[in-house]
Scaffold this active site. Sequence first.
Site, PDB file in Angstrom:
ATOM      1  N   ALA A   1       0.871  -1.180   0.000  1.00  0.00           N
ATOM      2  CA  ALA A   1       0.000   0.000   0.000  1.00  0.00           C
ATOM      3  C   ALA A   1       0.904   1.225   0.000  1.00  0.00           C
ATOM      4  CB  ALA A   1      -0.886  -0.021   1.239  1.00  0.00           C
TER       5      ALA A   1
ATOM      6  N   GLY B   1       0.643  -5.150   0.832  1.00  0.00           N
ATOM      7  CA  GLY B   1      -0.549  -5.244  -0.007  1.00  0.00           C
ATOM      8  C   GLY B   1      -0.305  -5.940  -1.335  1.00  0.00           C
TER       9      GLY B   1
ATOM     10  N   GLU C   1      -0.533  -9.532  -0.571  1.00  0.00           N
ATOM     11  CA  GLU C   1      -1.948  -9.777  -0.275  1.00  0.00           C
ATOM     12  C   GLU C   1      -2.793  -9.821  -1.554  1.00  0.00           C
ATOM     13  OE1 GLU C   1      -1.747  -6.487   2.582  1.00  0.00           O
ATOM     14  OE2 GLU C   1      -2.589  -7.838   4.082  1.00  0.00           O
TER      15      GLU C   1
ATOM     16  N   GLU D   1       4.873  -5.220   7.230  1.00  0.00           N
ATOM     17  CA  GLU D   1       4.129  -4.191   7.970  1.00  0.00           C
ATOM     18  C   GLU D   1       4.664  -3.944   9.376  1.00  0.00           C
ATOM     19  OE1 GLU D   1       2.747  -6.521   6.069  1.00  0.00           O
ATOM     20  OE2 GLU D   1       1.183  -5.609   4.846  1.00  0.00           O
TER      21      GLU D   1
HETATM   22  C1  HXC Z   1       4.986   4.348  -1.419  1.00  0.00           C
HETATM   23  C2  HXC Z   1       6.863   3.378  -2.298  1.00  0.00           C
HETATM   24  C3  HXC Z   1       6.526   2.139  -1.712  1.00  0.00           C
HETATM   25  C4  HXC Z   1       5.322   2.080  -0.944  1.00  0.00           C
HETATM   26  C5  HXC Z   1       8.375   1.907  -2.765  1.00  0.00           C
HETATM   27  N1  HXC Z   1       8.004   3.185  -2.949  1.00  0.00           N
HETATM   28  N2  HXC Z   1       7.491   1.256  -2.020  1.00  0.00           N
HETATM   29  N3  HXC Z   1       6.094   4.467  -2.148  1.00  0.00           N
HETATM   30  N4  HXC Z   1       4.581   3.195  -0.838  1.00  0.00           N
HETATM   31  N5  HXC Z   1       4.900   0.937  -0.379  1.00  0.00           N
HETATM   32  C6  HXC Z   1       8.730   4.228  -3.703  1.00  0.00           C
HETATM   33  C7  HXC Z   1       9.939   4.730  -2.956  1.00  0.00           C
HETATM   34  O1  HXC Z   1       9.563   5.698  -2.001  1.00  0.00           O
HETATM   35  C8  HXC Z   1      10.753   5.318  -4.086  1.00  0.00           C
HETATM   36  O2  HXC Z   1      10.222   6.567  -4.452  1.00  0.00           O
HETATM   37  C9  HXC Z   1      10.471   4.355  -5.242  1.00  0.00           C
HETATM   38  O3  HXC Z   1       9.254   3.697  -4.907  1.00  0.00           O
HETATM   39  C10 HXC Z   1      11.539   3.311  -5.421  1.00  0.00           C
HETATM   40  O4  HXC Z   1      11.734   2.651  -4.185  1.00  0.00           O
HETATM   41  P1  HXC Z   1      13.153   2.556  -3.432  1.00  0.00           P
HETATM   42  O5  HXC Z   1      12.900   2.338  -1.996  1.00  0.00           O
HETATM   43  O6  HXC Z   1      14.037   3.675  -3.819  1.00  0.00           O
HETATM   44  O7  HXC Z   1      13.736   1.227  -4.109  1.00  0.00           O
HETATM   45  P2  HXC Z   1      14.723   0.155  -3.459  1.00  0.00           P
HETATM   46  O8  HXC Z   1      15.798   0.841  -2.671  1.00  0.00           O
HETATM   47  O9  HXC Z   1      15.131  -0.752  -4.575  1.00  0.00           O
HETATM   48  O10 HXC Z   1      13.815  -0.651  -2.422  1.00  0.00           O
HETATM   49  C11 HXC Z   1      12.724  -1.401  -2.851  1.00  0.00           C
HETATM   50  C12 HXC Z   1      11.839  -1.840  -1.642  1.00  0.00           C
HETATM   51  C13 HXC Z   1      11.511  -0.581  -0.797  1.00  0.00           C
HETATM   52  C14 HXC Z   1      12.605  -2.839  -0.791  1.00  0.00           C
HETATM   53  C15 HXC Z   1      10.598  -2.498  -2.207  1.00  0.00           C
HETATM   54  O11 HXC Z   1      10.988   0.432  -1.673  1.00  0.00           O
HETATM   55  C16 HXC Z   1      10.522  -0.817   0.289  1.00  0.00           C
HETATM   56  O12 HXC Z   1      10.893  -1.354   1.331  1.00  0.00           O
HETATM   57  N6  HXC Z   1       9.274  -0.391   0.075  1.00  0.00           N
HETATM   58  C17 HXC Z   1       8.242  -0.455   1.104  1.00  0.00           C
HETATM   59  C18 HXC Z   1       7.764  -1.882   1.260  1.00  0.00           C
HETATM   60  C19 HXC Z   1       6.708  -1.970   2.314  1.00  0.00           C
HETATM   61  O13 HXC Z   1       6.956  -1.675   3.524  1.00  0.00           O
HETATM   62  N7  HXC Z   1       5.461  -2.439   1.945  1.00  0.00           N
HETATM   63  C20 HXC Z   1       4.396  -2.575   2.870  1.00  0.00           C
HETATM   64  C21 HXC Z   1       3.580  -1.300   2.927  1.00  0.00           C
HETATM   65  S1  HXC Z   1       2.295  -1.429   4.126  1.00  0.00           S
HETATM   66  P3  HXC Z   1      11.156   7.853  -4.693  1.00  0.00           P
HETATM   67  O14 HXC Z   1      10.173   8.959  -4.951  1.00  0.00           O
HETATM   68  O15 HXC Z   1      11.989   8.014  -3.459  1.00  0.00           O
HETATM   69  O16 HXC Z   1      11.974   7.468  -5.903  1.00  0.00           O
HETATM   70  C22 HXC Z   1       1.078  -2.316   3.348  1.00  0.00           C
HETATM   71  C23 HXC Z   1      -0.176  -2.480   4.145  1.00  0.00           C
HETATM   72  C24 HXC Z   1      -1.305  -3.021   3.314  1.00  0.00           C
HETATM   73  O17 HXC Z   1       1.203  -2.738   2.251  1.00  0.00           O
HETATM   74  C25 HXC Z   1      -2.635  -2.886   4.040  1.00  0.00           C
HETATM   75  C26 HXC Z   1      -3.186  -1.507   4.087  1.00  0.00           C
HETATM   76  C27 HXC Z   1      -4.517  -1.428   4.755  1.00  0.00           C
END
Ligand code: HXC
Length: 260
Positions: free
Chosen positions: A66, A111, A114, A134
């Site tokens: 998400a 997500g 999921e 998460e």
């Molecule tokens: C918003 C995101 C994002 C996310 C990546 N980006 N994941 N933006 N939400 N979930 C964006 C980054 O901010 C970045 O933007 C660009 O995508 C590239 O990502 P990087 O981090 O620079 O890439 P990298 O270093 O290769 O790392 C990849 C990654 C990392 C390991 C996937 O991005 C990451 O850890 N993302 C978050 C993963 C996460 O925690 N997902 C769970 C979310 S909670 P910029 O603008 O800086 O270039 C969830 C809850 C669901 O999903 C239920 C809700 C009710």
Amino acid sequence: MNFENLIYSVEEGIATITLNRPKALNALNSALLTELSTLIDSIANDSSVQAAIITGAGEKAFVAGADISEMHGKSPLEARGFSQFGNAIFRKIEQLPQPVIAAVNGFALGGGCELAMACDIRVASTNAKFGQPEVNLGIVAGFGGTQRLPRLVGPGIAKELLMTGDMITADRAAQIGLVNHVVAPEELLGKAKEIAAKMLSKAPFAVQFSKKLVNEGFNMDLDRALAMESEVFGTLFGTEDRLEGMTAFLEKRSANFKAK
Ligand code: HXC
């Protein structure tokens, strides 16, 4: 249909839905989810779509979760609503009459994992990574992860993934039953289409009811679920396709199914 965050095409009865926010690794924001919801409603009533594939744009991610920048400012009430919104959409995907295959082309986190789990089948490329990170953000999975993951891989492994936030490789995901197949990135969509085409070559009611029986059986005790299976088994004996399938076998020819 035209979307800002999705690319949609249908070829030979197989729809391909590409989640298209590659700069944010296809993170699920409200705009994307709203479009996805509209599209799923339309597919549910579109008899020209016989199967669907969901994949992510770009080479890096299926869906990295998400959208954290959108979630950052949410109040508890808004967050609950966001979780309910996503859960309702993913449930619609799970309950589509058509088979749905996730073609996981990279990160499938939070997500994203999921969403893949709400599909019937998951095919992953060798570079795919799965996880429910998460706990790193101070939250729990909110689009079905705490419920679908243990149903798919068992509670022990699900708890490890949910409670450590660890990311796992595609091969490990296959080992624990989270994905069905792992293929080279260039073979990913071809493999998903091959599975969809195989399902489309079978008796349509039989395929649809196989999905429904598995889905609904999970919510029932075994006796009721077995009774439901026998009910459907009997009902299908009234179809033309059942007669055609068995006759074709006895006549040593391939069956010609007509969804009747
Ligand atoms: C918003 C995101 C994002 C996310 C990546 N980006 N994941 N933006 N939400 N979930 C964006 C980054 O901010 C970045 O933007 C660009 O995508 C590239 O990502 P990087 O981090 O620079 O890439 P990298 O270093 O290769 O790392 C990849 C990654 C990392 C390991 C996937 O991005 C990451 O850890 N993302 C978050 C993963 C996460 O925690 N997902 C769970 C979310 S909670 P910029 O603008 O800086 O270039 C969830 C809850 C669901 O999903 C239920 C809700 C009710």
